[in-house]
Design an enzyme around this catalytic site. Structure first.
Site, PDB file in Angstrom:
ATOM      1  N   LYS A  76      28.203  41.968  -4.121  1.00 23.57           N
ATOM      2  CA  LYS A  76      28.622  41.989  -5.528  1.00 23.57           C
ATOM      3  C   LYS A  76      30.146  42.083  -5.621  1.00 23.57           C
ATOM      4  O   LYS A  76      30.779  42.805  -4.854  1.00 23.57           O
ATOM      5  CB  LYS A  76      27.999  43.207  -6.209  1.00 23.57           C
ATOM      6  CG  LYS A  76      28.228  43.133  -7.696  1.00 23.57           C
ATOM      7  CD  LYS A  76      28.010  44.341  -8.550  1.00 23.57           C
ATOM      8  CE  LYS A  76      27.031  45.380  -8.288  1.00 23.57           C
ATOM      9  NZ  LYS A  76      25.898  45.314  -9.208  1.00 23.57           N
TER      10      LYS A  76
ATOM     11  N   TRP B  97      16.427  45.525  -3.896  1.00 27.15           N
ATOM     12  CA  TRP B  97      16.821  44.473  -2.939  1.00 27.15           C
ATOM     13  C   TRP B  97      16.079  44.678  -1.618  1.00 27.15           C
ATOM     14  O   TRP B  97      15.692  43.717  -0.973  1.00 27.15           O
ATOM     15  CB  TRP B  97      18.339  44.478  -2.718  1.00 27.15           C
ATOM     16  CG  TRP B  97      19.094  43.776  -3.811  1.00 27.15           C
ATOM     17  CD1 TRP B  97      18.686  43.625  -5.112  1.00 27.15           C
ATOM     18  CD2 TRP B  97      20.363  43.115  -3.719  1.00 27.15           C
ATOM     19  NE1 TRP B  97      19.628  42.936  -5.830  1.00 27.15           N
ATOM     20  CE2 TRP B  97      20.671  42.608  -5.003  1.00 27.15           C
ATOM     21  CE3 TRP B  97      21.278  42.927  -2.690  1.00 27.15           C
ATOM     22  CZ2 TRP B  97      21.848  41.912  -5.272  1.00 27.15           C
ATOM     23  CZ3 TRP B  97      22.456  42.221  -2.951  1.00 27.15           C
ATOM     24  CH2 TRP B  97      22.730  41.715  -4.236  1.00 27.15           C
TER      25      TRP B  97
ATOM     26  N   ASP C 296      22.418  53.996   1.600  1.00 24.06           N
ATOM     27  CA  ASP C 296      22.990  54.374   0.297  1.00 24.06           C
ATOM     28  C   ASP C 296      23.490  55.812   0.374  1.00 24.06           C
ATOM     29  O   ASP C 296      23.000  56.621   1.166  1.00 24.06           O
ATOM     30  CB  ASP C 296      21.959  54.256  -0.827  1.00 24.06           C
ATOM     31  CG  ASP C 296      22.630  54.106  -2.204  1.00 24.06           C
ATOM     32  OD1 ASP C 296      22.630  52.999  -2.758  1.00 24.06           O
ATOM     33  OD2 ASP C 296      23.182  55.112  -2.720  1.00 24.06           O
TER      34      ASP C 296
ATOM     35  N   GLY D  47      16.379  50.553  -4.573  1.00 19.49           N
ATOM     36  CA  GLY D  47      15.667  49.853  -3.514  1.00 19.49           C
ATOM     37  C   GLY D  47      15.052  48.511  -3.861  1.00 19.49           C
ATOM     38  O   GLY D  47      14.267  47.984  -3.076  1.00 19.49           O
TER      39      GLY D  47
ATOM     40  N   ASP E 280      27.545  56.844   3.813  1.00 16.47           N
ATOM     41  CA  ASP E 280      28.646  56.233   3.072  1.00 16.47           C
ATOM     42  C   ASP E 280      29.081  54.963   3.802  1.00 16.47           C
ATOM     43  O   ASP E 280      29.398  55.014   4.999  1.00 16.47           O
ATOM     44  CB  ASP E 280      29.789  57.267   3.052  1.00 16.47           C
ATOM     45  CG  ASP E 280      30.958  56.813   2.213  1.00 16.47           C
ATOM     46  OD1 ASP E 280      31.034  55.613   1.893  1.00 16.47           O
ATOM     47  OD2 ASP E 280      31.802  57.672   1.895  1.00 16.47           O
TER      48      ASP E 280
ATOM     49  N   ASP F  79      24.926  45.355  -2.832  1.00 17.61           N
ATOM     50  CA  ASP F  79      24.952  45.349  -4.304  1.00 17.61           C
ATOM     51  C   ASP F  79      25.726  46.570  -4.778  1.00 17.61           C
ATOM     52  O   ASP F  79      25.505  47.083  -5.874  1.00 17.61           O
ATOM     53  CB  ASP F  79      23.487  45.388  -4.794  1.00 17.61           C
ATOM     54  CG  ASP F  79      23.357  45.153  -6.281  1.00 17.61           C
ATOM     55  OD1 ASP F  79      24.250  44.525  -6.869  1.00 17.61           O
ATOM     56  OD2 ASP F  79      22.351  45.606  -6.862  1.00 17.61           O
TER      57      ASP F  79
HETATM   58  N1  SAM Z   1      20.637  46.892  -5.009  1.00 22.43           N
HETATM   59  C1  SAM Z   1      20.088  48.126  -5.548  1.00 22.43           C
HETATM   60  C2  SAM Z   1      18.694  47.848  -5.994  1.00 22.43           C
HETATM   61  O1  SAM Z   1      18.359  46.668  -6.090  1.00 22.43           O
HETATM   62  O2  SAM Z   1      17.966  48.785  -6.224  1.00 22.43           O
HETATM   63  C3  SAM Z   1      20.943  48.665  -6.672  1.00 22.43           C
HETATM   64  C4  SAM Z   1      22.269  49.182  -6.192  1.00 22.43           C
HETATM   65  S1  SAM Z   1      23.123  50.109  -7.389  1.00 22.43           S
HETATM   66  C5  SAM Z   1      23.665  48.876  -8.484  1.00 22.43           C
HETATM   67  C6  SAM Z   1      24.605  50.557  -6.579  1.00 22.43           C
HETATM   68  C7  SAM Z   1      24.443  51.588  -5.479  1.00 22.43           C
HETATM   69  O3  SAM Z   1      25.664  51.657  -4.759  1.00 22.43           O
HETATM   70  C8  SAM Z   1      24.184  53.018  -5.961  1.00 22.43           C
HETATM   71  O4  SAM Z   1      22.915  53.433  -5.560  1.00 22.43           O
HETATM   72  C9  SAM Z   1      25.276  53.849  -5.269  1.00 22.43           C
HETATM   73  O5  SAM Z   1      24.808  55.088  -4.775  1.00 22.43           O
HETATM   74  C10 SAM Z   1      25.668  52.939  -4.128  1.00 22.43           C
HETATM   75  N2  SAM Z   1      26.998  53.224  -3.554  1.00 22.43           N
HETATM   76  C11 SAM Z   1      28.186  53.293  -4.209  1.00 22.43           C
HETATM   77  N3  SAM Z   1      29.175  53.614  -3.332  1.00 22.43           N
HETATM   78  C12 SAM Z   1      28.592  53.739  -2.105  1.00 22.43           C
HETATM   79  C13 SAM Z   1      29.099  54.055  -0.798  1.00 22.43           C
HETATM   80  N4  SAM Z   1      30.391  54.306  -0.591  1.00 22.43           N
HETATM   81  N5  SAM Z   1      28.233  54.107   0.229  1.00 22.43           N
HETATM   82  C14 SAM Z   1      26.913  53.869   0.032  1.00 22.43           C
HETATM   83  N6  SAM Z   1      26.383  53.558  -1.182  1.00 22.43           N
HETATM   84  C15 SAM Z   1      27.207  53.495  -2.240  1.00 22.43           C
END
Ligand code: SAM
Length: 303
Positions: free
Chosen positions: A159, A55, A78, A53, A94, A119
């Site tokens: 990203k 961002w 997420d 969280g 998702d 991200d």
């Molecule tokens: N931007 C976040 C922060 O600042 O705290 C960090 C994000 S983290 C690098 C990547 C996130 O992408 C993970 O929490 C993961 O659960 C989520 N993610 C990956 N595939 C996903 C999907 N298909 N749908 C939703 N979230 C997804």
């Protein structure tokens, strides 16, 4: 390894804890904003792949702080559950699913988002080709969802992994955004192939209907023939030559004056030459009598 060693090695990790950010990634979004001013005039924002969280924290500090009484809306999505954040609507879902786009839209009550950030990262395998591919698919899912929720002129930040096929992704983004820039914030390690696309001035092709049609993602049959206008991509297919000439799939009778001619040039040492020689000398191996019986019974049972 001592408790302080990560703090020494990673200044952004340490600063994040000092400043109260949930993750060091907060600095990436802040540094992108320093360059591109992505929060200017933003009222509604979507944070895709938001957990834990940081961002969303940046969004709340930048948007809610601007005007305490504003009707600013921030929706965070997420796969994983995220600890509550005041001022942020959370959806556990998702981003590859249309239902998630629909839930986001419901929260904006007929309005659209001015900014979508993503991200998202899959679980990294360490196999670069696979990681890049899955990351690209996640970016396409984020782009699909963005086409449902972003208003014209809006900004999309996401990203990417800079890999071999990255130019293909740029071209796909350029269909929707006239300006696409790749940003590498200082807080993103040089050793990482991670970077961020900053896509400005959302302008979908006229008549474009948002869809989630990445066949790799939604696994649903789609009849492309039903699509029209800019939604239907047709690769040009051109028949060349005189169209009244011989059809290569037809058999034609031989003329009265027909005379056999050998090929103009026979192949030199073709791989089948030895087999042709052996067959001519009737030396090809033949199955034994009992093998023939077995083969016959196998053929019967197949029917
Ligand atoms: N931007 C976040 C922060 O600042 O705290 C960090 C994000 S983290 C690098 C990547 C996130 O992408 C993970 O929490 C993961 O659960 C989520 N993610 C990956 N595939 C996903 C999907 N298909 N749908 C939703 N979230 C997804």
């Amino acid at each position: 390894m001592g408790k302080t060693s990560k703090d020494k090695r990673d200044v952004y990790y340490r600063l994040a804890k000092e400043e109260g950010w949930r993750a060091r990634s907060a600095f990436k979004l802040l540094q992108i904003d320093d360059e591109f001013h992505i929060f200017e005039g933003v009222k509604n924002a979507v944070d895709l792949c938001a957990a834990p969280g940081s961002w969303s924290q940046v969004l709340t500090r930048k948007l809610h702080n601007k005007d305490e009484n504003s009707s600013t809306k921030i929706v965070a999505v997420d796969l994983q559950a995220m600890a509550p954040l005041p001022g942020v609507i959370q959806i556990q879902g998702d981003i590859t699913q249309l239902s998630t786009a629909e839930k986001i839209i419901q929260h904006f009550e007929g309005e659209k988002a001015d900014l979508v950030v993503c991200d998202g990262a899959p679980d990294v395998t360490g196999l670069h080709d696979i990681d890049e591919y899955v990351q690209a698919q996640l970016l396409l899912a984020a782009l699909n969802i963005t086409t449902h929720v972003l208003k014209d002129g809006g900004i999309f930040v996401a990203k990417i992994f800079r890999g071999r096929d990255i130019t293909l992704l740029y071209s796909q983004l350029r269909i929707f955004f006239p300006k696409v820039t790749v940003a590498k914030p200082m807080s993103s390690r040089n050793s990482s192939i991670e970077a961020f696309v900053v896509c400005q001035n959302y302008s979908p092709p006229s008549g474009y209907i948002p869809n989630m049609s990445n066949p790799l993602l939604d696994h649903q049959y789609c009849d492309w023939n039903e699509w029209e206008g800019p939604n239907r991509v047709i690769v040009p297919f051109l028949a060349c030559g005189d169209l009244s000439a011989y059809d290569s799939d037809m058999s034609y009778p031989l003329d009265a004056g027909y005379k056999f001619r050998p090929p103009t040039q026979t192949p030199i040492n073709p791989p089948y030459q030895e087999a042709v020689c052996i067959r001519k000398q009737d030396q090809l191996a033949k199955p034994e009598a009992d093998q023939i019986t077995k083969l016959e019974s196998l053929e019967l049972s197949d029917e």
